[in-house]
Motif scaffolding. Sequence first.
Motif, mmCIF file in Angstrom:
data_model
loop_
_atom_site.group_PDB
_atom_site.id
_atom_site.type_symbol
_atom_site.label_atom_id
_atom_site.label_comp_id
_atom_site.label_asym_id
_atom_site.label_seq_id
_atom_site.Cartn_x
_atom_site.Cartn_y
_atom_site.Cartn_z
ATOM 1 N N MET A 88 40.370 35.004 51.169
ATOM 2 C CA MET A 88 39.815 36.112 50.581
ATOM 3 C C MET A 88 39.752 37.444 51.337
ATOM 4 O O MET A 88 39.581 37.586 52.613
ATOM 5 N N LYS A 89 40.376 38.545 50.709
ATOM 6 C CA LYS A 89 40.743 39.689 51.532
ATOM 7 C C LYS A 89 39.487 40.751 51.338
ATOM 8 O O LYS A 89 39.227 40.805 50.288
ATOM 9 N N ASN A 90 39.199 41.298 52.230
ATOM 10 C CA ASN A 90 38.204 42.277 52.020
ATOM 11 C C ASN A 90 38.721 43.444 51.308
ATOM 12 O O ASN A 90 39.652 43.934 51.363
ATOM 13 N N PHE A 91 37.898 44.061 50.422
ATOM 14 C CA PHE A 91 38.053 45.150 49.498
ATOM 15 C C PHE A 91 37.873 46.376 50.293
ATOM 16 O O PHE A 91 36.932 46.645 51.005
ATOM 17 N N TYR A 105 41.491 48.280 36.615
ATOM 18 C CA TYR A 105 40.644 48.268 37.745
ATOM 19 C C TYR A 105 40.435 46.719 38.182
ATOM 20 O O TYR A 105 40.757 46.284 39.292
ATOM 21 N N LEU A 106 39.815 46.234 37.262
ATOM 22 C CA LEU A 106 39.369 44.683 37.606
ATOM 23 C C LEU A 106 40.680 43.708 37.827
ATOM 24 O O LEU A 106 40.593 43.011 38.575
ATOM 25 N N TYR A 107 41.597 43.975 37.124
ATOM 26 C CA TYR A 107 43.056 42.988 37.441
ATOM 27 C C TYR A 107 43.322 43.287 38.591
ATOM 28 O O TYR A 107 43.788 42.323 39.562
ATOM 29 N N ARG A 108 43.518 44.618 39.264
ATOM 30 C CA ARG A 108 43.777 44.799 40.599
ATOM 31 C C ARG A 108 42.758 44.348 41.687
ATOM 32 O O ARG A 108 43.379 44.022 42.705
ATOM 33 N N TYR A 109 41.687 44.467 41.327
ATOM 34 C CA TYR A 109 40.723 44.188 42.202
ATOM 35 C C TYR A 109 40.650 42.704 42.463
ATOM 36 O O TYR A 109 40.689 42.246 43.593
ATOM 37 N N ILE A 110 40.958 41.863 41.498
ATOM 38 C CA ILE A 110 41.321 40.311 41.607
ATOM 39 C C ILE A 110 42.417 40.315 42.314
ATOM 40 O O ILE A 110 42.515 39.390 43.320
ATOM 41 N N SER A 111 43.416 40.834 41.863
ATOM 42 C CA SER A 111 44.934 40.492 42.646
ATOM 43 C C SER A 111 44.683 41.113 44.102
ATOM 44 O O SER A 111 45.196 40.081 44.893
ATOM 45 N N TYR A 112 43.939 41.977 44.358
ATOM 46 C CA TYR A 112 43.999 42.436 45.819
ATOM 47 C C TYR A 112 43.086 41.585 46.552
ATOM 48 O O TYR A 112 43.455 41.069 47.793
ATOM 49 N N THR A 113 41.762 41.291 46.023
ATOM 50 C CA THR A 113 40.967 40.483 47.046
ATOM 51 C C THR A 113 41.312 39.200 47.122
ATOM 52 O O THR A 113 41.027 38.280 47.931
ATOM 53 N N ARG A 114 41.807 38.355 45.954
ATOM 54 C CA ARG A 114 42.196 37.107 46.048
ATOM 55 C C ARG A 114 43.612 36.913 46.427
ATOM 56 O O ARG A 114 44.081 35.620 46.466
ATOM 57 N N GLU A 115 44.461 38.122 46.622
ATOM 58 C CA GLU A 115 45.752 37.802 46.968
ATOM 59 C C GLU A 115 46.468 36.930 46.086
ATOM 60 O O GLU A 115 47.332 35.994 46.574
ATOM 61 N N GLN A 116 46.495 37.384 44.938
ATOM 62 C CA GLN A 116 47.369 36.456 43.797
ATOM 63 C C GLN A 116 48.015 37.634 42.995
ATOM 64 O O GLN A 116 47.699 38.921 42.935
ATOM 65 N N PHE A 157 41.949 30.362 42.788
ATOM 66 C CA PHE A 157 42.479 31.205 43.655
ATOM 67 C C PHE A 157 43.216 30.797 44.859
ATOM 68 O O PHE A 157 43.697 31.493 45.607
ATOM 69 N N ASP A 158 42.821 29.307 45.234
ATOM 70 C CA ASP A 158 43.509 29.015 46.291
ATOM 71 C C ASP A 158 44.776 28.265 46.124
ATOM 72 O O ASP A 158 44.817 26.996 45.297
ATOM 73 N N ASN A 159 45.821 28.614 46.501
ATOM 74 C CA ASN A 159 47.085 28.231 46.303
ATOM 75 C C ASN A 159 47.382 26.425 46.737
ATOM 76 O O ASN A 159 47.744 25.799 46.048
ATOM 77 N N ASN A 160 46.632 26.327 48.017
ATOM 78 C CA ASN A 160 46.644 24.976 48.636
ATOM 79 C C ASN A 160 45.714 23.958 47.528
ATOM 80 O O ASN A 160 46.132 22.720 47.256
#
Length: 159
Positions: A1-4, A88-99, A143-146
């Motif tokens: 997970m990426k820091n906001f 906002y929420l879609y981008r937040y999830i995409s950004y922090t979960r790197e999806q 959110f975990d690709n593996n």
Amino acid sequence: MKNFDHNGLLLCEFQGKIFEKSAELDCSSSVFLRRFLHSNLSKALDDNTNSNLSLDAEEGLSQITNEFGDSTYGKIKYSKSSLFWIGYLYRYISYTREQSTKFVMQIFPYKQLNDVYYTFHTQDPEWCIRNLLEINKLNEYVFDNNFRLKQVIKEKGNY
């Protein structure tokens, strides 16, 4: 997970403002959201960097309109505040979960986000994610690709 961080905040606000401005278009909200999903701008935002973006919401909306043309299809429009929050929420999830935006929109459909808007919009984004996962009977592993790859292997190999 990426820091906001500040970069994430700029991207979230940019996408939220584009979604909010989409209420001014002649097409329905669902038409705009589907167009956004398949747009070059969405792909650029998935890089999670603002170095190649102008961060002007009007310009971003114009890019999408130029890419797909004008449309008067559909009548149902979400409120501007709901659209901002969804973006906002879609981008937040995409950004922090790197999806990718596409993946996030698949697991959390925009209609569902619009339906929970009044209950969720004043909450912390992490709270929203936890509760959306619970509503959809998912967990953070989605959110975990593996983890997803291991699940496919397990299902195909009957392990």
